[in-house]
Enzyme design. Structure first.
Site, PDB file in Angstrom:
ATOM      1  N   LYS A 189      61.592  32.022   1.161  1.00 16.20           N
ATOM      2  CA  LYS A 189      63.031  31.913   1.366  1.00 16.20           C
ATOM      3  C   LYS A 189      63.562  30.667   0.661  1.00 16.20           C
ATOM      4  O   LYS A 189      64.558  30.715  -0.047  1.00 16.20           O
ATOM      5  CB  LYS A 189      63.339  31.859   2.868  1.00 16.20           C
ATOM      6  CG  LYS A 189      64.798  31.798   3.178  1.00 16.20           C
ATOM      7  CD  LYS A 189      65.082  31.885   4.657  1.00 16.20           C
ATOM      8  CE  LYS A 189      66.553  31.582   4.885  1.00 16.20           C
ATOM      9  NZ  LYS A 189      66.897  31.494   6.293  1.00 16.20           N
ATOM     10  N   GLU A 195      52.475  25.678  -0.187  1.00 17.21           N
ATOM     11  CA  GLU A 195      51.389  26.656  -0.297  1.00 17.21           C
ATOM     12  C   GLU A 195      51.742  27.735  -1.323  1.00 17.21           C
ATOM     13  O   GLU A 195      50.957  28.052  -2.221  1.00 17.21           O
ATOM     14  CB  GLU A 195      51.154  27.356   1.058  1.00 17.21           C
ATOM     15  CG  GLU A 195      50.544  26.494   2.131  1.00 17.21           C
ATOM     16  CD  GLU A 195      51.581  25.705   2.935  1.00 17.21           C
ATOM     17  OE1 GLU A 195      52.706  25.485   2.435  1.00 17.21           O
ATOM     18  OE2 GLU A 195      51.234  25.278   4.048  1.00 17.21           O
ATOM     19  N   GLY A 238      62.752  33.325   8.348  1.00 13.54           N
ATOM     20  CA  GLY A 238      61.529  33.954   7.864  1.00 13.54           C
ATOM     21  C   GLY A 238      60.899  34.898   8.867  1.00 13.54           C
ATOM     22  O   GLY A 238      60.521  36.029   8.539  1.00 13.54           O
ATOM     23  N   ARG A 239      60.838  34.481  10.119  1.00  7.07           N
ATOM     24  CA  ARG A 239      60.160  35.309  11.126  1.00  7.07           C
ATOM     25  C   ARG A 239      60.961  36.538  11.530  1.00  7.07           C
ATOM     26  O   ARG A 239      60.489  37.349  12.330  1.00  7.07           O
ATOM     27  CB  ARG A 239      59.790  34.453  12.343  1.00  7.07           C
ATOM     28  CG  ARG A 239      60.959  33.710  12.963  1.00  7.07           C
ATOM     29  CD  ARG A 239      60.490  32.601  13.889  1.00  7.07           C
ATOM     30  NE  ARG A 239      61.591  31.827  14.463  1.00  7.07           N
ATOM     31  CZ  ARG A 239      62.157  30.780  13.881  1.00  7.07           C
ATOM     32  NH1 ARG A 239      61.768  30.392  12.678  1.00  7.07           N
ATOM     33  NH2 ARG A 239      63.130  30.122  14.477  1.00  7.07           N
ATOM     34  N   GLU A 324      57.677  29.768  17.228  1.00  4.45           N
ATOM     35  CA  GLU A 324      58.552  29.050  16.288  1.00  4.45           C
ATOM     36  C   GLU A 324      60.014  29.191  16.719  1.00  4.45           C
ATOM     37  O   GLU A 324      60.836  28.323  16.459  1.00  4.45           O
ATOM     38  CB  GLU A 324      58.353  29.560  14.845  1.00  4.45           C
ATOM     39  CG  GLU A 324      58.841  28.560  13.809  1.00  4.45           C
ATOM     40  CD  GLU A 324      58.519  28.936  12.372  1.00  4.45           C
ATOM     41  OE1 GLU A 324      59.074  29.928  11.864  1.00  4.45           O
ATOM     42  OE2 GLU A 324      57.702  28.229  11.732  1.00  4.45           O
ATOM     43  N   HIS A 355      35.561  41.195  24.998  1.00  9.48           N
ATOM     44  CA  HIS A 355      34.194  40.692  24.844  1.00  9.48           C
ATOM     45  C   HIS A 355      34.197  39.304  24.209  1.00  9.48           C
ATOM     46  O   HIS A 355      33.151  38.838  23.745  1.00  9.48           O
ATOM     47  CB  HIS A 355      33.386  41.669  23.990  1.00  9.48           C
ATOM     48  CG  HIS A 355      33.410  43.041  24.575  1.00  9.48           C
ATOM     49  ND1 HIS A 355      32.659  43.387  25.674  1.00  9.48           N
ATOM     50  CD2 HIS A 355      34.145  44.138  24.262  1.00  9.48           C
ATOM     51  CE1 HIS A 355      32.913  44.646  25.990  1.00  9.48           C
ATOM     52  NE2 HIS A 355      33.820  45.123  25.154  1.00  9.48           N
ATOM     53  N   LYS A 463      55.087  18.602   7.178  1.00 12.98           N
ATOM     54  CA  LYS A 463      55.178  18.936   5.742  1.00 12.98           C
ATOM     55  C   LYS A 463      55.417  17.679   4.928  1.00 12.98           C
ATOM     56  O   LYS A 463      54.775  17.433   3.918  1.00 12.98           O
ATOM     57  CB  LYS A 463      56.354  19.891   5.484  1.00 12.98           C
ATOM     58  CG  LYS A 463      56.166  21.306   5.946  1.00 12.98           C
ATOM     59  CD  LYS A 463      57.345  22.137   5.428  1.00 12.98           C
ATOM     60  CE  LYS A 463      57.570  23.355   6.270  1.00 12.98           C
ATOM     61  NZ  LYS A 463      58.786  24.079   5.937  1.00 12.98           N
TER      62      LYS A 463
HETATM   63  O1  F6P Z   1      57.258  25.882   7.813  1.00 12.95           O
HETATM   64  C1  F6P Z   1      57.790  26.927   8.573  1.00 12.95           C
HETATM   65  C2  F6P Z   1      58.462  27.933   7.695  1.00 12.95           C
HETATM   66  O2  F6P Z   1      59.640  27.427   7.205  1.00 12.95           O
HETATM   67  C3  F6P Z   1      58.691  29.251   8.421  1.00 12.95           C
HETATM   68  O3  F6P Z   1      59.822  29.225   9.223  1.00 12.95           O
HETATM   69  C4  F6P Z   1      58.773  30.215   7.285  1.00 12.95           C
HETATM   70  O4  F6P Z   1      58.602  31.534   7.697  1.00 12.95           O
HETATM   71  C5  F6P Z   1      57.650  29.699   6.409  1.00 12.95           C
HETATM   72  O5  F6P Z   1      57.649  28.302   6.592  1.00 12.95           O
HETATM   73  C6  F6P Z   1      57.772  30.026   4.955  1.00 12.95           C
HETATM   74  O6  F6P Z   1      58.946  29.517   4.435  1.00 12.95           O
HETATM   75  P1  F6P Z   1      59.480  30.008   3.024  1.00 12.95           P
HETATM   76  O7  F6P Z   1      59.767  31.464   3.116  1.00 12.95           O
HETATM   77  O8  F6P Z   1      60.711  29.189   2.749  1.00 12.95           O
HETATM   78  O9  F6P Z   1      58.405  29.745   2.012  1.00 12.95           O
END
Ligand code: F6P
Length: 470
Positions: A189, A195, A238-239, A324, A355, A463
């Site tokens: 987003k 990452e 995002g969620r 979150e 289990h 972060k």
């Molecule tokens: O660090 C949390 C977060 O911002 C989440 O809310 C989101 O889903 C995820 O990281 C990924 O964010 P982005 O879509 O901006 O890479």
């Protein structure tokens, strides 16, 4: 709209007093004295039946919880959600995820974005120029599409997911791939998540040039060199974004027909949540019972146990959705909350969970609540789901002294509350219903706790610190 602390509500105070009368009540005794409980404490939503008879709650509890919802202004908040109100105040954003699945009622831009992604997916699936799809994204830009692909992927394409900054995950996802026949779907987003951007950079360096970006920051994606960019709305966190182009890799895995079914299922649950009275409104009931467990029975953890291999990734998805969204320590007015909010959510697919960690649920001294999601037509799975719920509720009859002859280590205390969500079959439509149901549960709890369920400021500090250390 009501933004006062919930603890100021008359219903909250009544619930606190009422909870005292429940401290000694045993579910085993309740069922023995009132067998009709199991047919009475049932609510139906499209495709799903909620059995909440194993909750440590009665008619008065439910009435007081409903009164709490009314005092919190639940109906007004719910109307604001479906009107796309600016509910995410700390980010000054509207909240519009329900519009993404509104079908004919959706705004024109939502309809055209959906058409565009389905067209893209159909042409990729038909032309077969790509054999492998690799989704690069994390959190909400990963978990929803991953769940969808894992639950209903039809094998037309090989769809893999990379969320970790650990290069091992990327290496594994690309192992044996032909760069010319591989499409990277870069979902972010913000288009600034470390990452995702570092994995996309590494993949490009390895010669993977076919790339489609999904983002709410098209400038950054264009700067990165993406020429095919699908929009993600700024007003969808995002969620909550599975229903948008963030679900593209999932769509590629399951196909347009199943994806449309997913949206239709969510739409049905939206209608149920919007129109059903509180006492039979399944998402609202789950939310109210959750608040009862957390704030009045002091159960600070919650297990989600899907009895369906297709749903093995659901617990991870719901962990993000619930924790979150509602793992917050200040209310809508910025005041420190003086009450517990989101419980710790744990879970894994049944029966393997039985289990592995369910020993603690049965005998651990810190009881937790649980949702059993019985989403399979397989009788052995259903029998196990119900048996676990019964074992938690009744135990070995500790409350009634019925287990006096058992050695202590063989006794199960019971009286541990759970709900069973039963789905008669399990299709993409049912998955849409189920996810929307939990979204609305989370929303309702945010209203009850007076918190903003749509921001996530807590994750920023870590972060920044990682960036500095790097
Ligand atoms: O660090 C949390 C977060 O911002 C989440 O809310 C989101 O889903 C995820 O990281 C990924 O964010 P982005 O879509 O901006 O890479």
């Amino acid at each position: 709209m009501n933004t006062t602390p919930p603890t100021d509500c008359p219903a909250w105070r009544k619930l606190a007093a009422h909870a005292e009368s429940w401290r000694q009540v045993q579910l085993a005794e309740l069922f023995a004295g009132d067998p009709a409980r199991s047919t009475r404490m049932i609510a139906e939503a499209p495709g799903l039946r909620l059995d909440y008879s194993r909750q440590r709650a009665g008619a008065l509890t439910l009435r007081l919880l409903a009164q709490l919802a009314v005092e919190r202004g639940f109906e007004e908040w719910r109307a604001a959600l479906f009107a796309g109100g600016r509910l995410n105040t700390t980010e000054d954003r509207a909240v519009t995820h329900t519009a993404l699945r509104a079908g004919d009622g959706a705004p024109q831009d939502v309809k055209s974005n959906l058409e565009r992604m389905i067209f893209l997916s159909n042409s990729i699936r038909e032309k077969k120029q790509y054999r492998r799809i690799v989704n690069l994204g994390t959190g909400g830009s990963d978990l929803g599409a991953r769940l969808l692909a894992d639950a209903f992927g039809d094998g037309a394409l090989e769809v893999r997911f990379v969320a970790n900054i650990d290069p091992v995950e990327l290496e594994r996802a690309l192992a044996g791939a032909d760069p010319a026949a591989t499409l990277l779907v870069v979902v972010s987003k913000t288009f600034s998540t470390q990452e995702t951007i570092s994995n996309a950079t590494a993949a490009r360096r390895l010669g993977y040039k076919n790339l489609v970006a999904v983002t709410a920051n098209p400038e950054a994606a264009a700067q990165f060199g993406a020429d095919d960019i699908l929009p993600m709305p700024d007003s969808v966190g995002g969620r909550y974004s599975l229903w948008s182009a963030a679900g593209l890799a999932g769509l590629l895995a399951i196909g347009g027909t199943a994806f449309s079914e997913l949206l239709a299922g969510a739409r049905e649950m939206d209608q149920h949540f919007l129109t059903e009275p509180l006492e039979s409104n399944v998402p609202a009931l789950l939310a109210l019972l959750g608040v009862w467990n957390v704030n009045f029975l002091d159960l600070r953890a919650h297990a989600v146990l899907p009895y369906s291999h297709r749903l093995r990734l659901l617990p991870a998805y719901l962990q993000q959705l619930e924790m979150e969204s509602n793992g917050k320590g200040v209310d809508r007015e910025g005041r420190a909350v003086g009450y517990a909010t989101c419980p710790v959510v744990v879970g894994a697919e049944g029966t393997p969970a039985q289990h592995a960690f369910m020993q603690l649920l049965h005998q651990g001294p810190q009881p937790m609540a649980a949702d059993f999601i019985d989403a399979s037509v397989n009788q052995a799975l259903s029998a196990n789901a119900q048996a676990q719920a019964d074992a938690l509720a009744y135990g070995t009859n500790a409350g009634t002294g019925g287990d006096a002859g058992l050695a202590p280590h063989r006794r199960n205390p019971g009286n541990r509350p759970s709900s069973i969500l039963k789905s008669r079959q399990f299709t993409a439509r049912d998955l849409g219903r189920l996810i929307a149901l939990y979204e609305h549960k989370v929303f309702t709890q945010g209203v009850l706790w007076n918190i903003n369920s749509f921001d996530q400021w807590g994750v920023e500090l870590g972060k920044e610190m990682a960036q500095r250390l790097l």
